[in-house]
Scaffold this motif. Structure first.
Motif, PDB file in Angstrom:
ATOM      1  N   HIS A 279       0.834  -1.202   0.000  1.00 42.66           N
ATOM      2  CA  HIS A 279       0.000   0.000   0.000  1.00 42.66           C
ATOM      3  C   HIS A 279       0.872   1.258   0.000  1.00 42.66           C
ATOM      4  CE1 HIS A 279      -4.046  -1.575   0.292  1.00 42.66           C
ATOM      5  NE2 HIS A 279      -3.716  -2.356   1.323  1.00 42.66           N
ATOM      6  N   LEU A 280       1.894   1.246   0.812  1.00 37.26           N
ATOM      7  CA  LEU A 280       2.770   2.425   0.892  1.00 37.26           C
ATOM      8  C   LEU A 280       3.503   2.644  -0.424  1.00 37.26           C
ATOM      9  CD1 LEU A 280       4.280   1.961   4.479  1.00 37.26           C
ATOM     10  CD2 LEU A 280       2.535   3.608   3.754  1.00 37.26           C
ATOM     11  N   THR A 281       3.964   1.566  -1.043  1.00 38.41           N
ATOM     12  CA  THR A 281       4.666   1.687  -2.327  1.00 38.41           C
ATOM     13  C   THR A 281       3.754   2.298  -3.381  1.00 38.41           C
ATOM     14  OG1 THR A 281       6.055  -0.240  -1.827  1.00 38.41           O
ATOM     15  CG2 THR A 281       5.877   0.415  -4.136  1.00 38.41           C
ATOM     16  N   ALA A 282       2.484   1.895  -3.368  1.00 37.22           N
ATOM     17  CA  ALA A 282       1.518   2.451  -4.332  1.00 37.22           C
ATOM     18  C   ALA A 282       1.323   3.943  -4.135  1.00 37.22           C
ATOM     19  CB  ALA A 282       0.176   1.720  -4.199  1.00 37.22           C
ATOM     20  N   GLU A 283       1.553   4.430  -2.917  1.00 42.14           N
ATOM     21  CA  GLU A 283       1.411   5.860  -2.636  1.00 42.14           C
ATOM     22  C   GLU A 283       2.742   6.601  -2.715  1.00 42.14           C
ATOM     23  OE1 GLU A 283      -0.552   6.370   1.106  1.00 42.14           O
ATOM     24  OE2 GLU A 283      -2.272   5.126   0.546  1.00 42.14           O
ATOM     25  N   GLY A 284       3.783   5.890  -3.168  1.00 37.16           N
ATOM     26  CA  GLY A 284       5.084   6.527  -3.308  1.00 37.16           C
ATOM     27  C   GLY A 284       5.782   6.762  -1.985  1.00 37.16           C
ATOM     28  N   ALA A 285       5.503   5.908  -0.997  1.00 34.72           N
ATOM     29  CA  ALA A 285       6.100   6.073   0.336  1.00 34.72           C
ATOM     30  C   ALA A 285       6.681   4.749   0.800  1.00 34.72           C
ATOM     31  CB  ALA A 285       5.056   6.564   1.326  1.00 34.72           C
ATOM     32  N   THR A 286       7.502   4.812   1.820  1.00 39.60           N
ATOM     33  CA  THR A 286       8.021   3.623   2.488  1.00 39.60           C
ATOM     34  C   THR A 286       7.912   3.823   3.988  1.00 39.60           C
ATOM     35  OG1 THR A 286      10.304   4.422   2.689  1.00 39.60           O
ATOM     36  CG2 THR A 286       9.715   3.278   0.642  1.00 39.60           C
ATOM     37  N   PHE A 287       7.867   2.717   4.726  1.00 41.95           N
ATOM     38  CA  PHE A 287       7.784   2.826   6.180  1.00 41.95           C
ATOM     39  C   PHE A 287       9.024   3.518   6.726  1.00 41.95           C
ATOM     40  CE2 PHE A 287       8.428   1.336  10.511  1.00 41.95           C
ATOM     41  CZ  PHE A 287       7.178   1.578  11.071  1.00 41.95           C
ATOM     42  N   ARG A 288      10.183   3.183   6.201  1.00 42.01           N
ATOM     43  CA  ARG A 288      11.418   3.788   6.681  1.00 42.01           C
ATOM     44  C   ARG A 288      11.414   5.300   6.472  1.00 42.01           C
ATOM     45  NH1 ARG A 288      16.726   2.531   7.856  1.00 42.01           N
ATOM     46  NH2 ARG A 288      18.245   4.135   7.286  1.00 42.01           N
ATOM     47  N   ALA A 289      10.920   5.747   5.307  1.00 40.57           N
ATOM     48  CA  ALA A 289      10.885   7.181   5.028  1.00 40.57           C
ATOM     49  C   ALA A 289       9.926   7.902   5.978  1.00 40.57           C
ATOM     50  CB  ALA A 289      10.472   7.429   3.573  1.00 40.57           C
ATOM     51  N   LEU A 290       8.780   7.280   6.262  1.00 35.56           N
ATOM     52  CA  LEU A 290       7.823   7.888   7.192  1.00 35.56           C
ATOM     53  C   LEU A 290       8.409   7.966   8.602  1.00 35.56           C
ATOM     54  CD1 LEU A 290       4.553   6.100   5.996  1.00 35.56           C
ATOM     55  CD2 LEU A 290       5.130   8.513   5.678  1.00 35.56           C
ATOM     56  N   LEU A 291       9.086   6.901   9.005  1.00 32.94           N
ATOM     57  CA  LEU A 291       9.705   6.886  10.319  1.00 32.94           C
ATOM     58  C   LEU A 291      10.789   7.961  10.428  1.00 32.94           C
ATOM     59  CD1 LEU A 291       9.998   5.549  13.089  1.00 32.94           C
ATOM     60  CD2 LEU A 291      11.537   3.867  12.035  1.00 32.94           C
ATOM     61  N   GLU A 292      11.607   8.092   9.378  1.00 31.17           N
ATOM     62  CA  GLU A 292      12.651   9.115   9.355  1.00 31.17           C
ATOM     63  C   GLU A 292      12.033  10.516   9.376  1.00 31.17           C
ATOM     64  OE1 GLU A 292      16.584   8.371   8.221  1.00 31.17           O
ATOM     65  OE2 GLU A 292      15.729   7.333   9.948  1.00 31.17           O
ATOM     66  N   GLU A 293      10.930  10.681   8.673  1.00 36.06           N
ATOM     67  CA  GLU A 293      10.231  11.973   8.619  1.00 36.06           C
ATOM     68  C   GLU A 293       9.757  12.396  10.011  1.00 36.06           C
ATOM     69  OE1 GLU A 293       5.938  13.004   6.810  1.00 36.06           O
ATOM     70  OE2 GLU A 293       7.386  12.275   5.328  1.00 36.06           O
ATOM     71  N   VAL A 294       9.146  11.454  10.721  1.00 33.13           N
ATOM     72  CA  VAL A 294       8.653  11.735  12.065  1.00 33.13           C
ATOM     73  C   VAL A 294       9.820  12.000  13.014  1.00 33.13           C
ATOM     74  CG1 VAL A 294       7.568  10.660  14.082  1.00 33.13           C
ATOM     75  CG2 VAL A 294       6.468  10.512  11.842  1.00 33.13           C
ATOM     76  N   ARG A 295      10.814  11.132  12.967  1.00 32.42           N
ATOM     77  CA  ARG A 295      11.937  11.270  13.887  1.00 32.42           C
ATOM     78  C   ARG A 295      12.729  12.558  13.664  1.00 32.42           C
ATOM     79  NH1 ARG A 295      14.301   5.029  13.937  1.00 32.42           N
ATOM     80  NH2 ARG A 295      13.441   4.449  15.982  1.00 32.42           N
ATOM     81  N   SER A 296      12.997  12.895  12.410  1.00 31.14           N
ATOM     82  CA  SER A 296      13.801  14.088  12.145  1.00 31.14           C
ATOM     83  C   SER A 296      13.065  15.353  12.558  1.00 31.14           C
ATOM     84  CB  SER A 296      14.191  14.161  10.663  1.00 31.14           C
ATOM     85  OG  SER A 296      13.048  14.290   9.837  1.00 31.14           O
ATOM     86  N   THR A 297      11.745  15.398  12.314  1.00 33.95           N
ATOM     87  CA  THR A 297      10.969  16.579  12.699  1.00 33.95           C
ATOM     88  C   THR A 297      10.907  16.731  14.209  1.00 33.95           C
ATOM     89  OG1 THR A 297       9.611  16.409  10.704  1.00 33.95           O
ATOM     90  CG2 THR A 297       8.738  17.734  12.503  1.00 33.95           C
ATOM     91  N   LEU A 298      10.584  15.630  14.905  1.00 35.78           N
ATOM     92  CA  LEU A 298      10.502  15.701  16.359  1.00 35.78           C
ATOM     93  C   LEU A 298      11.866  15.978  16.981  1.00 35.78           C
ATOM     94  CD1 LEU A 298       8.000  12.854  17.320  1.00 35.78           C
ATOM     95  CD2 LEU A 298       7.574  15.306  17.150  1.00 35.78           C
ATOM     96  N   ALA A 299      12.925  15.434  16.402  1.00 34.25           N
ATOM     97  CA  ALA A 299      14.259  15.641  16.965  1.00 34.25           C
ATOM     98  C   ALA A 299      14.629  17.115  16.966  1.00 34.25           C
ATOM     99  CB  ALA A 299      15.296  14.839  16.181  1.00 34.25           C
ATOM    100  N   THR A 300      14.434  17.795  15.838  1.00 32.15           N
ATOM    101  CA  THR A 300      14.805  19.207  15.767  1.00 32.15           C
ATOM    102  C   THR A 300      13.905  20.054  16.655  1.00 32.15           C
ATOM    103  OG1 THR A 300      13.446  19.437  13.757  1.00 32.15           O
ATOM    104  CG2 THR A 300      15.799  19.051  13.459  1.00 32.15           C
TER     105      THR A 300
END
Length: 379
Positions: A279-300
């Protein structure tokens, strides 16, 4: 009001949220906005600016206005303190809620006192199997002292209930002032959960030391939902998501202090991890990318607004150790977190904590965290 005179050492700048709480209390009780703000130097525009800051002397003048306008009701400090919810403190509230133990939460609170709006000075010590926190108010102007001590202690009990999911079990709750009228004494008892002892030499809160190591449930539903929504909007502002990708990203934010893995999320969504990945691939996303997105935003944001150490951020973002977090941060930003702090002009976690000193209490692991952060600075 003018602040050109030499300010007392406890008068650090604080966020405008505390003024909004006090003003709203006054408005709800029929006071006029102009009367509440007179001689404070606080404007209507500042109240609407989430980034605005004020001096403690400005807050004290606002408190004077609130009291005089409403006729000095004895219960006003209690009512004010009960309006300071964990989410009032912004992302710092999320950082506290995601602390692993009550001891960690208290440690964070004493270090980040300038984000709690407290005006009292507090000292915590361990005596035998008890923790004793002394709330000192002698430095405060006499005309607002009772309001402030009641406000600050009530706010502390609210925070404790929200992070524990239940009232803290006090051994004793001591107050310097004489026993009030029966109705007011009953209000104190309802607020604390134990009948206070009046006429004491100091304001003191006493509870068992065993509570310091008690794991926090991160489960007060209302506060957890508000923290989740605050973080969701923060991440959404950086990158818009829809469909399954949005659902996964929101789930990553739902439980402060615990970021679930792909297997856990796919199980909750009643599908296999392979189906979720498709499902994520069909939407042009990956679990790792979403996790990195959340972590990097919250970290800063945690670095800038909650000013946690690198080890504390790593813990809250689900990293096994601080070194792994530092490597990830270097991948996101091109520099280690210590260099990023310097580039952004961010203060380190060693912020002003003189108003809340812990003499004996140090939650397990904090010495190691400090060592790891020193290593990060050398990176």
């Amino acid at each position: 009001m003018s602040t050109s005179h030499k300010l007392p050492p406890w008068d650090f700048r604080r966020g405008i949220a505390t003024a909004r709480v006090l003003v709203q209390l006054g408005l709800d009780k029929g006071a006029g906005l102009d009367a509440l703000l007179q001689q404070t130097g606080i404007t209507r525009q500042m109240l609407d600016d989430p980034k605005a800051e004020i001096e403690a002397t400005q807050e004290i003048q606002l408190i004077r206005n609130l009291l005089s306008t409403l006729g000095h009701p004895p219960e006003l400090g209690l009512e004010a303190g009960q309006r300071y919810r964990l989410t009032t403190y912004g992302l710092w509230g999320y950082a506290v809620l995601s602390s692993p133990t009550l001891g960690d939460a208290i440690h964070l609170t004493r270090r980040m006192l300038n984000q709690t709006f407290s005006l009292t000075r507090n000292v915590a010590v361990q005596e035998g199997d008890q923790i004793i926190i002394t709330h000192m108010d002698e430095h405060l102007p006499p005309d607002v002292r009772q309001f402030i001590i009641d406000r600050d202690r009530a706010a502390i009990t609210v925070l404790q209930r929200e992070i524990l999911g239940r009232p803290l079990s006090y051994t004793a709750f001591e107050m310097k002032h004489s026993e009030p009228e029966p109705g007011m004494a009953a209000r104190y008892t309802d607020w604390v959960g134990i009948r206070p002892i009046f006429g004491c030499q100091q304001h003191r809160s006493i509870f068992p030391v065993a509570l310091m190591s008690e794991p926090l449930p991160q489960a007060e539903p209302h506060t957890a939902r508000l923290c989740e929504e605050m973080c969701r909007k923060l991440v959404e502002a950086r990158s818009s998501r829809t469909g399954v990708a949005a659902a996964v990203r929101d789930r990553l934010l739902r439980t402060p202090g615990h970021i679930p893995d792909m297997e856990e999320i796919s199980s909750e969504m009643h599908m296999t991890s392979r189906t979720l990945r498709r499902h994520l691939t069909a939407e042009g996303a990956t679990f790792r990318a979403l996790l990195e997105e959340v972590r990097s935003t919250l970290a800063t944001e945690l670095m800038a607004n909650a000013r946690l150490t690198h080890a504390e951020i790593a813990q809250r973002l689900g990293y096994a150790d601080v070194t792994t977090f530092i490597e990830a941060f270097r991948r996101w930003k091109g520099v280690p977190p210590s260099e990023y702090r310097r580039q952004q002009g961010l203060r380190t976690s060693a912020t002003r904590a003189s108003a809340f000193r812990t003499l004996v209490i140090t939650p397990p692991g904090h010495e190691a965290a400090s060592s790891n952060d020193a290593e990060a600075d050398a990176a």
